[in-house]
Design an enzyme around this catalytic site. Structure first.
Site, PDB file in Angstrom:
ATOM      1  CG  LEU A 144       2.131   3.232   5.115  1.00  0.00           C
ATOM      2  CD1 LEU A 144       2.080   4.543   5.899  1.00  0.00           C
ATOM      3  CD2 LEU A 144       3.023   2.248   5.847  1.00  0.00           C
ATOM      4  CB  ALA A 218       0.875   6.649  12.420  1.00  0.00           C
ATOM      5  NE  ARG A 219      -0.841  12.955   9.697  1.00  0.00           N
ATOM      6  CZ  ARG A 219      -0.537  12.404   8.520  1.00  0.00           C
ATOM      7  NH1 ARG A 219       0.408  11.467   8.461  1.00  0.00           N
ATOM      8  NH2 ARG A 219      -1.159  12.781   7.413  1.00  0.00           N
ATOM      9  CG  ASP A 242       8.513  10.760   8.291  1.00  0.00           C
ATOM     10  OD1 ASP A 242       9.523  11.465   8.064  1.00  0.00           O
ATOM     11  OD2 ASP A 242       7.481  10.798   7.589  1.00  0.00           O
ATOM     12  CD  GLU A 247       4.848  16.480  12.011  1.00  0.00           C
ATOM     13  OE1 GLU A 247       4.435  16.643  10.838  1.00  0.00           O
ATOM     14  OE2 GLU A 247       4.874  15.368  12.593  1.00  0.00           O
ATOM     15  CG  HIS A 266       5.171  14.592   8.263  1.00  0.00           C
ATOM     16  ND1 HIS A 266       4.111  15.029   9.016  1.00  0.00           N
ATOM     17  CD2 HIS A 266       4.661  13.641   7.428  1.00  0.00           C
ATOM     18  CE1 HIS A 266       3.012  14.385   8.667  1.00  0.00           C
ATOM     19  NE2 HIS A 266       3.316  13.527   7.691  1.00  0.00           N
ATOM     20  CB  VAL A 267      10.556  13.466   4.389  1.00  0.00           C
ATOM     21  CG1 VAL A 267      10.844  14.917   4.739  1.00  0.00           C
ATOM     22  CG2 VAL A 267      11.497  12.532   5.167  1.00  0.00           C
TER      23      VAL A 267
END
Length: 303
Positions: A144, A218-219, A242, A247, A266-267
């Site tokens: 990424l 990332a997360r 994102d 979540e 988260h797209v």
């Protein structure tokens, strides 16, 4: 004898049906496994699912779990001994990098504000910021990050990469305290591990320059949500997320109404063609496995 591969959708069944030595077997995540699943050696999880969606105790011959996504945190600690995990690294880096570019351009060129003015029929002519020439720190140096660097190059930005260890063109994570000051943007592209969970805490954020932008592709657990909220509400920092912690973001959570924040659900990697890109990696990795070679994306090290 063909290797039985459990696949969660019809598209995956068709893709894997064309590989010699593979017998795909369709299953539904969250439901009882089909007859014959006890002979499966490979499992392809449903996109963005966790290990609790499949009863792994019913898969005594399982040897490999092959993901469609790059994140391994939902699976790595839950696999039985001897079962290996390969990620979908390389499938979604380009589309996720595109999301980062869109987010930064949205913020710097104030597109949200101009959209509001259009709805109000107001001609709000004024000077905006620009992405051109910005100093950008990318924390994470995988696929990424590489895709993002390639896109940022066209905007004459100054990009600094940070990885787990220092190497040619990449700084080590231990250098972060000295690298954060002076940057206009900090982009997070790291996986969730015991080392990266909560790495963006109050001290990390305090080291960022006033008016800098934190981008999390990332997360969610990489960022301490309370610490980020404090900086956003004070107006000192801006952010584009994102992913969040928790979540999905529940109704009433303060992130929904936080100022200076662009938030999407988260797209980043979920765009047109995401399944095709994901299964291209899955197909190649499983073909290597069946041929007796190691998949390229095997998870190694700490998680």
């Amino acid at each position: 004898m063909a290797v039985i591969v459990l696949v969660p959708d019809d598209y995956g069944f068709e893709v894997l049906s064309g590989i010699d030595g593979i017998q795909p077997l369709r299953y539904e995540a969250g439901e009882p496994l089909p007859e014959g699943a006890e002979h499966a050696e490979v499992l392809v999880p449903k996109f963005l699912s966790r290990a609790d969606t499949v009863d792994l105790t019913q898969l005594p011959k399982l040897r490999l779990v092959q993901m469609m996504t790059a994140g391994a945190e939902g699976w790595i600690s839950r696999l039985p001994d001897g079962v290996r995990l390969s990620t979908g690294r390389g499938a979604h880096g380009g589309s996720s990098a595109e999301w980062v570019m869109a987010a930064l351009l949205h913020i710097y060129r104030e597109l949200g504000g101009f959209a509001d003015a259009q709805r109000a029929q107001q001609w709000t002519f004024h000077q905006t910021g620009t992405l051109v020439g910005k100093r950008i720190l990318v924390v994470g140096a995988g696929d990424l990050a590489a895709e993002l660097v390639r896109r940022l190059d066209g905007f004459d930005t100054e990009v600094t990469l940070v990885g787990t260890r220092a190497r040619d063109g990449v700084h080590g994570v231990d250098e972060l305290p000295d690298l954060l000051p002076g940057k206009n943007v900090v982009v997070l592209t790291v996986p969730v591990t015991s080392r990266t969970t909560g790495m963006v805490d109050a001290a990390f954020l305090a080291a960022m320059d006033d008016n800098a932008i934190l981008v999390n592709i990332a997360r969610g657990p990489v960022v301490r949500t309370d610490a980020l909220l404090a900086e956003l509400q004070s107006g000192r920092l801006r952010a584009a997320l994102d992913v969040t912690d928790p979540e999905p973001l529940p109704p009433g959570h303060p992130l929904w109404t936080a100022p200076n924040l662009l938030l999407t659900p988260h797209v980043g990697g979920n765009s047109t063609g995401s399944y095709e890109r994901g299964y291209a990696v899955v197909r190649a990795e499983i073909a290597r496995f069946v041929a007796g070679a190691e998949p390229k994306n095997l998870v190694r090290g700490e998680y």
